[in-house]
Write a protein that holds these residues in place. Structure first.
Motif, PDB file in Angstrom:
ATOM      1  N   GLN A 188       8.430  67.420  51.119  1.00  0.00           N
ATOM      2  CA  GLN A 188       7.345  67.798  50.093  1.00  0.00           C
ATOM      3  C   GLN A 188       5.940  68.125  50.522  1.00  0.00           C
ATOM      4  O   GLN A 188       5.712  67.965  51.606  1.00  0.00           O
ATOM      5  N   ASP A 189       5.325  68.871  49.915  1.00  0.00           N
ATOM      6  CA  ASP A 189       3.872  69.523  49.947  1.00  0.00           C
ATOM      7  C   ASP A 189       3.183  68.386  50.570  1.00  0.00           C
ATOM      8  O   ASP A 189       2.374  68.529  51.444  1.00  0.00           O
ATOM      9  N   THR A 190       3.269  67.218  49.705  1.00  0.00           N
ATOM     10  CA  THR A 190       2.298  66.175  49.954  1.00  0.00           C
ATOM     11  C   THR A 190       2.486  65.553  51.452  1.00  0.00           C
ATOM     12  O   THR A 190       1.662  65.204  52.084  1.00  0.00           O
ATOM     13  N   LYS A 223      -2.741  71.001  49.934  1.00  0.00           N
ATOM     14  CA  LYS A 223      -1.293  71.625  49.259  1.00  0.00           C
ATOM     15  C   LYS A 223      -1.515  72.909  48.758  1.00  0.00           C
ATOM     16  O   LYS A 223      -0.806  73.774  48.669  1.00  0.00           O
ATOM     17  N   ALA A 280      12.253  61.870  53.185  1.00  0.00           N
ATOM     18  CA  ALA A 280      12.547  63.006  52.413  1.00  0.00           C
ATOM     19  C   ALA A 280      14.044  63.001  51.939  1.00  0.00           C
ATOM     20  O   ALA A 280      14.585  63.335  51.003  1.00  0.00           O
TER      21      ALA A 280
END
Length: 215
Positions: A119-121, A131, A171
């Motif tokens: 994820q971008d975070t 982000k 993830a």
């Protein structure tokens, strides 16, 4: 009152996320109120705070945690050392030395290419970026797009292999849960997706067309 760990709230975040200890045990060990531990678990307090591993920092052992997980009435015992322990950042983006900041877009491009499950975070936390920068690299709207070349963030010194593996594991576990939920939803919806042929009732042999008998 027992001495709490060096960073009580960050330690509580880690214990909530990584153990099956009761809220009472965590609250007592960290010197925090029970309701605060409940709020941490509900995401109302310390949202985004990076948990501080008390095992890595020499404040607890795996055996001590396992002992208290097996006995809800047991209390965690803090390990004490003569040497001072360094204070760690409680949260926010990872600090990146000025000399390495120009390498972050390359590291972001590498992570987007090789690990799209992140994820971008997670990427932002790994390389100390934002982000918006990640989105710009992905969309090729970054001001330095012509010069961005995907490069391994570990080689660049922006994150450790341990941090990357931990992010990937998280993830992949999330993806596995989502896939499992999707399959369950599809299984529950299967009867509604039956074809008209499947819905045709079976003909009772007694109702089948009988041959005409000649007198």
């Amino acid at each position: 009152m027992a001495t709490p760990p060096l960073m009580p709230k960050a330690t509580a975040v880690w214990l909530v996320e990584n153990t099956t200890l009761s809220f009472e045990q965590i609250a007592t060990f960290c010197g925090l109120h029970l309701l605060e531990i409940q709020a941490i678990a509900d995401g109302e307090v310390a949202a985004g705070m990076v948990g501080r591993d008390p095992i890595v920092n020499g404040e607890l052992t795996k055996e001590e945690i396992a002992r208290c997980e097996a006995d809800p009435n047991a209390q965690l015992r803090l390990l004490t050392h003569d040497r001072p322990q360094p204070a760690l950042r409680a949260g926010g983006p990872r600090y990146t030395p000025v000399a390495k900041r120009q390498d972050r877009p390359d590291a972001i491009a590498w992570l987007l290419k090789n690990h799209p499950e992140l994820q971008d975070t997670q990427i932002a936390k790994l390389v100390g970026s934002t982000k918006s920068t990640i989105q710009a690299v992905r969309d090729r709207t970054h001001w330095n797009t012509p010069n961005i070349k995907p490069r391994d963030p570990i080689t660049l010194g922006l994150c450790s292999l341990r941090d990357l593996n931990a992010a990937l594991d998280k993830a992949r576990r999330k993806a596995a849960r989502e896939e499992s939920a999707k399959k369950r939803a599809e299984a529950l919806g299967a009867p509604e997706a039956a074809t008209p042929a499947d819905l045709t009732p079976e003909l009772d042999p007694s109702e089948a067309e009988q041959p005409t008998l000649k007198g």
